[in-house]
Write a protein that holds these residues in place. Structure first.
Motif, short mmCIF file in Angstrom:
data_model
loop_
_atom_site.label_atom_id
_atom_site.label_comp_id
_atom_site.label_asym_id
_atom_site.label_seq_id
_atom_site.Cartn_x
_atom_site.Cartn_y
_atom_site.Cartn_z
N LYS A 135 -8.06 17.92 -3.79
CA LYS A 135 -9.18 16.98 -3.79
C LYS A 135 -8.71 15.53 -3.77
N GLN A 148 -6.56 14.12 -2.05
CA GLN A 148 -6.35 13.57 -0.71
C GLN A 148 -7.62 12.90 -0.20
N SER A 167 -8.15 8.83 0.25
CA SER A 167 -8.55 8.30 1.55
C SER A 167 -9.87 7.54 1.45
N GLN A 195 -13.48 9.74 9.27
CA GLN A 195 -12.13 9.21 9.42
C GLN A 195 -11.16 9.98 8.52
N TYR A 197 -8.03 11.96 10.09
CA TYR A 197 -6.66 11.46 9.92
C TYR A 197 -5.92 12.05 8.73
N VAL A 198 -6.65 12.54 7.73
CA VAL A 198 -5.98 12.97 6.50
C VAL A 198 -6.11 14.49 6.28
N PRO A 258 -5.36 17.19 9.79
CA PRO A 258 -3.95 17.38 10.18
C PRO A 258 -3.19 18.26 9.19
N GLN A 259 -3.47 18.08 7.90
CA GLN A 259 -2.77 18.90 6.91
C GLN A 259 -3.30 20.32 6.92
N ALA A 270 8.51 18.66 9.81
CA ALA A 270 9.32 17.46 9.55
C ALA A 270 8.99 16.82 8.21
N SER A 271 7.72 16.90 7.79
CA SER A 271 7.32 16.19 6.56
C SER A 271 7.46 17.06 5.31
N ASP A 272 7.92 18.32 5.47
CA ASP A 272 8.03 19.19 4.28
C ASP A 272 9.27 18.85 3.46
N ASN A 316 -1.24 11.01 -4.83
CA ASN A 316 -2.11 11.34 -3.69
C ASN A 316 -1.69 10.66 -2.39
N PHE A 364 -0.41 10.74 1.42
CA PHE A 364 -0.71 11.71 2.47
C PHE A 364 0.62 12.35 2.91
N PRO A 365 0.82 13.64 2.59
CA PRO A 365 2.15 14.23 2.76
C PRO A 365 2.59 14.38 4.21
N HIS A 366 1.62 14.36 5.14
CA HIS A 366 1.99 14.56 6.55
C HIS A 366 2.36 13.25 7.24
N LEU A 407 -2.24 3.38 7.70
CA LEU A 407 -3.37 4.19 8.19
C LEU A 407 -4.72 3.49 7.98
N VAL A 411 -7.24 2.20 10.81
CA VAL A 411 -8.47 2.96 11.06
C VAL A 411 -9.71 2.17 10.66
N TYR A 423 9.23 10.60 4.34
CA TYR A 423 8.01 11.32 3.99
C TYR A 423 7.91 11.39 2.47
N SER A 449 7.58 13.75 0.49
CA SER A 449 8.40 14.81 -0.14
C SER A 449 9.86 14.41 -0.30
N GLN A 450 10.25 13.35 0.42
CA GLN A 450 11.65 12.91 0.33
C GLN A 450 11.83 11.81 -0.71
#
Lengths: 315, 247
Positions: free
Chosen positions: A213, A215, A219, A228, A232-233, A236-237, A313-315, B94, B96-98, B107, B111, B140, B142-143
């Protein structure tokens, strides 16, 4: 696909043993029913060389200039050079009439199996794309606070998941297709897309609900509005998380597309059926058809795996 | 010290949850521009809930909240516009992990404010430098360590150039050795004159930075005043008991 490590050599041998005994069992059982294997008849249904006649467009005399055939009319008004042929039976300085065969050209012709494969690929691809759009929109409606959107989404999902796809295809073709004057391919694609869309909607809903929640709050606290934030948030995840079940759904859709053959769409399955009825070689044909489906589905899972790796890549 | 205009005005704010629990029982406070207000209190006292009402993450059932002259509870108010003015930092970061740290920061400006990428990145780079992470833009979440993530989260909120910053227990989820780096960023922000409302258990920070300390318990403000008064000369028994437990 299979990695062999030394510690498990024994188990790998057992695996090979089991697989080969199954293959032997299949071979043995076909021996028992006196089946005559005619694999040599299959390739022509995949791709074949077709002979095309090249005919003289006007009367005249044929002469050879090296490999090139030159056709000149009696009055010498018209000449025609032909060099894209494969074989000819006519000798030098022959009189020909209009419409005579002067040479033969060999052309590759796509066989019905390849055509069916292409149709299956096309139908699956288009319906997957539409199903993704339907699935995302329905998934968003499913979690909406608005009761109209939510109930519409639930009704759609329940109806689609509660009835057989085969029946849906018939309804689409005979009822909706007739009312809206849709051709069979459009009806087939629509039925598949609406069917898969309901399942994708549930996958999307689960994906969105799996995003913490915080996230959404983070945002929204930055001034982004609901759409939005979704764009964007959250999505994608969520879509990244739903990639594995999504891939399973796409693979199901490719396989389910075989059902559209019942409304006379010449997909891979229908092509197989037609070839069986003209060759009486059901074993070979269905094995090849199965293999072609397998190529499509494993190609798709390979693509999804590549995508997953890129998104990791972002993990 | 308290000299600016009133930028946050809460009047008799009441919040009742769906299960009937009354989280806020009539909270009223005026916060001035440039003021740093620290809210303390036992857990379940409604301090986080109150903070979250200030940017409408929690709706309220009664009362009035006016942010920079705009009434939040008015149905005509564009809540997204108000939120642009009010940055928020969360306990769980919080991020944004991606997205990379840089993308996290750029962002919302891109936006919401339709800022060009280059411009947004220039601002983001300055903010990254300011929180001491100038070289981590490409990482990112996570890093990054918890402390680094929280500093990126602060930079992300600052990128919208807010007039007010809300901090909801920003150091509670951090390992002890990382708390200092986050508090330092917050101290600098306070020195630069940012209006801040902070919910925290860091009494050292409260004592050093706060202009005013608000003690909440059971959905109400029990006592408020300058840090000196609150810490050295608490009047209310519950405040005395609370301070006795944590100091």
């Amino acid at each position: 696909m299979f990695k062999i490590d030394k510690d498990n050599l024994l188990w790998n041998l057992v695996f090979v043993l089991i697989v080969s005994s199954i293959v032997y069992f299949v071979y043995y059982s076909t021996k028992k029913v006196d089946y005559i294997w005619r694999w040599e008849r299959i390739p022509e249904y995949i791709i074949s060389k077709e002979k095309v006649d090249i005919r003289a467009p006007f009367a005249g005399v044929l002469t050879f200039e090296g490999k090139t055939i030159v056709l000149s009319s009696k009055e010498g008004k018209q000449t025609l050079k032909i060099d894209n042929y494969d074989e000819t039976t006519i000798s030098d300085k022959t009189d020909v009439y209009e419409g005579d065969v002067v040479a033969i050209q060999k052309k590759y012709k796509i066989g019905p199996l390849t055509e069916g494969l292409w149709n299956t690929l096309y139908i699956s691809f288009v319906s997957i794309l539409i199903a993704i759009v339907i699935g995302i929109i329905t998934g968003l409606c499913r979690i909406s606070k608005n009761p109209v959107l939510k109930k519409l989404a639930i009704t759609y999902i329940e109806i689609i998941r509660g009835t057989p796809l085969l029946v849906q295809i018939f309804i689409f073709y005979f009822f909706i297709g007739t009312v809206f004057k849709l051709d069979r391919v459009t009806s087939g694609i629509a039925a598949l897309a609406i069917f898969a869309g309901a399942y994708i909607a549930e996958i999307v809903r689960a994906g969105i609900q799996s995003i913490p929640k915080g996230q959404m709050e983070a945002s929204r606290s930055l001034g982004m509005n609901y759409f939005q934030t979704m764009r964007y948030v959250i999505l994608p995840q969520a879509l990244k998380r739903t990639l594995p079940p999504m891939a399973g759904q796409f693979i199901s859709l490719i396989k389910d597309s075989s059902l559209v053959s019942v409304i006379s769409i010449t997909d891979l399955t229908k092509a197989g059926r037609e070839i069986v009825s003209s060759t009486f070689s059901p074993f070979e044909v269905w094995f090849v058809v199965a293999l072609m489906y397998l190529i499509l589905t494993s190609g798709l899972s390979f693509l999804v795996q590549l995508l997953e790796r890129r998104l990791a890549a972002s993990d | 010290m308290i000299s600016g205009n009133v930028i946050i005005k809460a009047e008799n704010v009441v919040k009742i949850y769906h299960n009937g629990v009354k989280a806020l029982k009539g909270v009223s406070i005026d916060i001035h521009q440039g003021e740093v207000v620290v809210i303390i209190g036992p857990s379940g006292s409604g301090k986080s809930t109150f903070l979250r009402t200030l940017n409408h993450l929690e709706t309220i059932n009664e009362g009035k909240i006016i942010i920079d002259g705009i009434e939040l509870t008015n149905s005509k108010t564009n809540i997204n516009k108000v939120r642009e003015e009010v940055g928020m930092v969360f306990q769980q970061f919080n991020l944004f992990p991606h997205l990379t740290a840089m993308e996290n920061i750029t962002l919302a400006p891109r936006v919401v404010k339709k800022m060009k990428k280059e411009e947004a990145e220039e601002i983001a780079q300055k903010l990254l430098d300011r929180v001491g992470l100038g070289d981590r833009g490409g990482s990112y979440p996570s890093q990054l360590s918890g402390g680094q993530q929280q500093r990126i989260a602060i930079a992300r909120a600052l990128a919208m150039k807010p007039k007010i910053m809300l901090f909801d227990e920003p150091t509670s989820a951090l390992d002890p050795e990382m708390i200092g780096e986050v508090l330092d960023v917050m101290k600098n922000l306070a020195k630069e004159g940012m209006t801040m409302v902070v919910v925290t258990h860091e009494m050292g920070f409260a004592r050093e930075v706060a202009d005013r300390i608000v003690f909440m318990d059971d959905g109400s403000i029990i006592e408020m005043g300058a840090p000196e008064e609150i810490f050295k000369n608490p009047k209310n028994d519950r405040l005395k008991q609370f301070l006795g437990q944590i100091l």
